[in-house]
Scaffold this motif. Sequence first.
Motif, PDB file in Angstrom:
ATOM      1  N   LYS A  59       0.807  -1.229   0.000  1.00  0.00           N
ATOM      2  CA  LYS A  59       0.000   0.000   0.000  1.00  0.00           C
ATOM      3  C   LYS A  59       0.838   1.276   0.000  1.00  0.00           C
ATOM      4  N   HIS A  60       2.011   1.221  -0.606  1.00  0.00           N
ATOM      5  CA  HIS A  60       2.790   2.425  -0.895  1.00  0.00           C
ATOM      6  C   HIS A  60       3.815   2.048  -1.967  1.00  0.00           C
ATOM      7  N   VAL A  61       4.259   3.023  -2.732  1.00  0.00           N
ATOM      8  CA  VAL A  61       5.200   2.754  -3.807  1.00  0.00           C
ATOM      9  C   VAL A  61       6.520   2.239  -3.233  1.00  0.00           C
ATOM     10  N   VAL A  62       6.990   1.113  -3.767  1.00  0.00           N
ATOM     11  CA  VAL A  62       8.217   0.476  -3.270  1.00  0.00           C
ATOM     12  C   VAL A  62       9.335   0.537  -4.307  1.00  0.00           C
ATOM     13  N   GLN A  87       0.014  11.558  -1.709  1.00  0.00           N
ATOM     14  CA  GLN A  87       0.690  12.545  -2.541  1.00  0.00           C
ATOM     15  C   GLN A  87       2.176  12.211  -2.671  1.00  0.00           C
ATOM     16  N   GLU A  88       2.760  11.700  -1.604  1.00  0.00           N
ATOM     17  CA  GLU A  88       4.169  11.288  -1.655  1.00  0.00           C
ATOM     18  C   GLU A  88       4.374  10.212  -2.721  1.00  0.00           C
ATOM     19  N   ASP A  89       3.443   9.278  -2.802  1.00  0.00           N
ATOM     20  CA  ASP A  89       3.543   8.231  -3.819  1.00  0.00           C
ATOM     21  C   ASP A  89       3.451   8.819  -5.222  1.00  0.00           C
ATOM     22  N   MET A  90       2.518   9.743  -5.411  1.00  0.00           N
ATOM     23  CA  MET A  90       2.383  10.380  -6.728  1.00  0.00           C
ATOM     24  C   MET A  90       3.658  11.142  -7.093  1.00  0.00           C
ATOM     25  N   ASP A  91       4.226  11.831  -6.115  1.00  0.00           N
ATOM     26  CA  ASP A  91       5.473  12.554  -6.366  1.00  0.00           C
ATOM     27  C   ASP A  91       6.584  11.587  -6.781  1.00  0.00           C
ATOM     28  N   LYS A  92       6.666  10.450  -6.117  1.00  0.00           N
ATOM     29  CA  LYS A  92       7.690   9.456  -6.455  1.00  0.00           C
ATOM     30  C   LYS A  92       7.524   8.975  -7.890  1.00  0.00           C
ATOM     31  N   VAL A  93       6.293   8.723  -8.275  1.00  0.00           N
ATOM     32  CA  VAL A  93       6.019   8.188  -9.611  1.00  0.00           C
ATOM     33  C   VAL A  93       6.445   9.187 -10.689  1.00  0.00           C
ATOM     34  N   PHE A  94       6.015  10.413 -10.550  1.00  0.00           N
ATOM     35  CA  PHE A  94       6.333  11.407 -11.575  1.00  0.00           C
ATOM     36  C   PHE A  94       7.777  11.900 -11.486  1.00  0.00           C
ATOM     37  N   ASP A  95       8.312  12.000 -10.276  1.00  0.00           N
ATOM     38  CA  ASP A  95       9.697  12.454 -10.125  1.00  0.00           C
ATOM     39  C   ASP A  95      10.701  11.433 -10.656  1.00  0.00           C
ATOM     40  N   ASN A  96      10.290  10.178 -10.721  1.00  0.00           N
ATOM     41  CA  ASN A  96      11.197   9.127 -11.174  1.00  0.00           C
ATOM     42  C   ASN A  96      10.972   8.715 -12.624  1.00  0.00           C
ATOM     43  N   GLY A  97      10.205   9.518 -13.358  1.00  0.00           N
ATOM     44  CA  GLY A  97      10.193   9.348 -14.799  1.00  0.00           C
ATOM     45  C   GLY A  97       8.927   8.843 -15.452  1.00  0.00           C
ATOM     46  N   ALA A  98       7.895   8.530 -14.677  1.00  0.00           N
ATOM     47  CA  ALA A  98       6.651   8.076 -15.297  1.00  0.00           C
ATOM     48  C   ALA A  98       5.950   9.243 -15.985  1.00  0.00           C
ATOM     49  N   LYS A  99       5.373   8.965 -17.141  1.00  0.00           N
ATOM     50  CA  LYS A  99       4.585   9.968 -17.850  1.00  0.00           C
ATOM     51  C   LYS A  99       3.133   9.938 -17.390  1.00  0.00           C
ATOM     52  N   ILE A 106      -7.052   3.675  -4.504  1.00  0.00           N
ATOM     53  CA  ILE A 106      -7.374   4.944  -3.850  1.00  0.00           C
ATOM     54  C   ILE A 106      -8.586   5.605  -4.503  1.00  0.00           C
ATOM     55  N   SER A 107      -8.805   5.311  -5.781  1.00  0.00           N
ATOM     56  CA  SER A 107      -9.970   5.886  -6.447  1.00  0.00           C
ATOM     57  C   SER A 107     -11.262   5.332  -5.870  1.00  0.00           C
ATOM     58  N   TYR A 108     -11.175   4.174  -5.240  1.00  0.00           N
ATOM     59  CA  TYR A 108     -12.337   3.576  -4.573  1.00  0.00           C
ATOM     60  C   TYR A 108     -12.392   3.969  -3.098  1.00  0.00           C
ATOM     61  N   THR A 109     -11.245   3.901  -2.420  1.00  0.00           N
ATOM     62  CA  THR A 109     -11.245   4.127  -0.973  1.00  0.00           C
ATOM     63  C   THR A 109     -11.250   5.603  -0.591  1.00  0.00           C
ATOM     64  N   ASP A 110     -10.703   6.452  -1.471  1.00  0.00           N
ATOM     65  CA  ASP A 110     -10.608   7.880  -1.167  1.00  0.00           C
ATOM     66  C   ASP A 110     -10.832   8.692  -2.438  1.00  0.00           C
ATOM     67  N   PRO A 111     -12.069   8.694  -2.944  1.00  0.00           N
ATOM     68  CA  PRO A 111     -12.336   9.391  -4.206  1.00  0.00           C
ATOM     69  C   PRO A 111     -12.018  10.874  -4.166  1.00  0.00           C
ATOM     70  N   GLN A 112     -12.115  11.506  -3.008  1.00  0.00           N
ATOM     71  CA  GLN A 112     -11.816  12.936  -2.920  1.00  0.00           C
ATOM     72  C   GLN A 112     -10.359  13.209  -3.281  1.00  0.00           C
ATOM     73  N   THR A 113      -9.462  12.387  -2.756  1.00  0.00           N
ATOM     74  CA  THR A 113      -8.044  12.536  -3.079  1.00  0.00           C
ATOM     75  C   THR A 113      -7.792  12.270  -4.556  1.00  0.00           C
ATOM     76  N   PHE A 114      -8.399  11.216  -5.073  1.00  0.00           N
ATOM     77  CA  PHE A 114      -8.202  10.863  -6.475  1.00  0.00           C
ATOM     78  C   PHE A 114      -8.705  11.971  -7.392  1.00  0.00           C
ATOM     79  N   GLU A 115      -9.844  12.520  -7.076  1.00  0.00           N
ATOM     80  CA  GLU A 115     -10.394  13.590  -7.900  1.00  0.00           C
ATOM     81  C   GLU A 115      -9.532  14.851  -7.829  1.00  0.00           C
TER      82      GLU A 115
END
Length: 243
Positions: A59-62, A87-99, A106-115
């Motif tokens: 449940k977190h980017v490894v 947000q830390e996970d999203m930062d890791k994904v984009f900071d490390n080169g993902a487009k 999270i889109s199911y468990t926390d739709p507010q964050t996802f939106e």
Amino acid sequence: MIDLIPAIDIINGECVRLTKGDYSQKKVYNANPVAIAQEFASMGFKRLHMVDLDGAKSKHVVNADVLRAVSQATSLSIDFGGGIKTQEDMDKVFDNGAKMATVGSISYTDPQTFEAWIKRYGADRIILGADVRDKNIAINGWIDNTNCDVFGFIDHYRKKGISKVLCTDIAKDGALGGTSIELYKQLMERFPDLYLIASGGVSAADDILSLDQAGIPAVVFGKAYYEGLIDINKIRHLLYGIG
């Protein structure tokens, strides 16, 4: 014509595949995901789907370091998923080169964050991960089931601007038994302008050709390639007249 997207799934920094999402049914195909990614790039692919299976389970980017290594070693446009919860996970994904980020649980468990992420990054950079078991959404590395119907789930986020959905039928994934083409047809009938990425069950060239004939926009493949069951050059020749 259908877009072909190779996949690399990561556990302990290695390229693996599971069967039906079962972590006990793990097979390692290559200890060096960068070499596999470079192989795909040399074949002319532009896209790569990467899944952090350690991240999905914990449940977190490894495996952000693997993402970074692949992005630095190739020019592939990578969409990365698995364990994106904060947000830390999203930062890791984009900071490390993902487009793009493929986000499911999270889109199911926390739709507010996802939106909020849709608004912050734009819908083009986010792929909605719709992992299904008996047409209901499953979350947290496919470990936990919900009673959320996939059609209603996608409909909700289409209204929020999402246009890309990666749909995996867990019962098909890694089983090499064919895709859930009827489910994908139903989704395209309901959402004709959706960029639907079919995932799970590709076992032969005919599976990909059938998806193409059904008008499915894209397909992810992995295990069938690693097992030598599909000839990518032959498929590209049949689809596009190249290779």
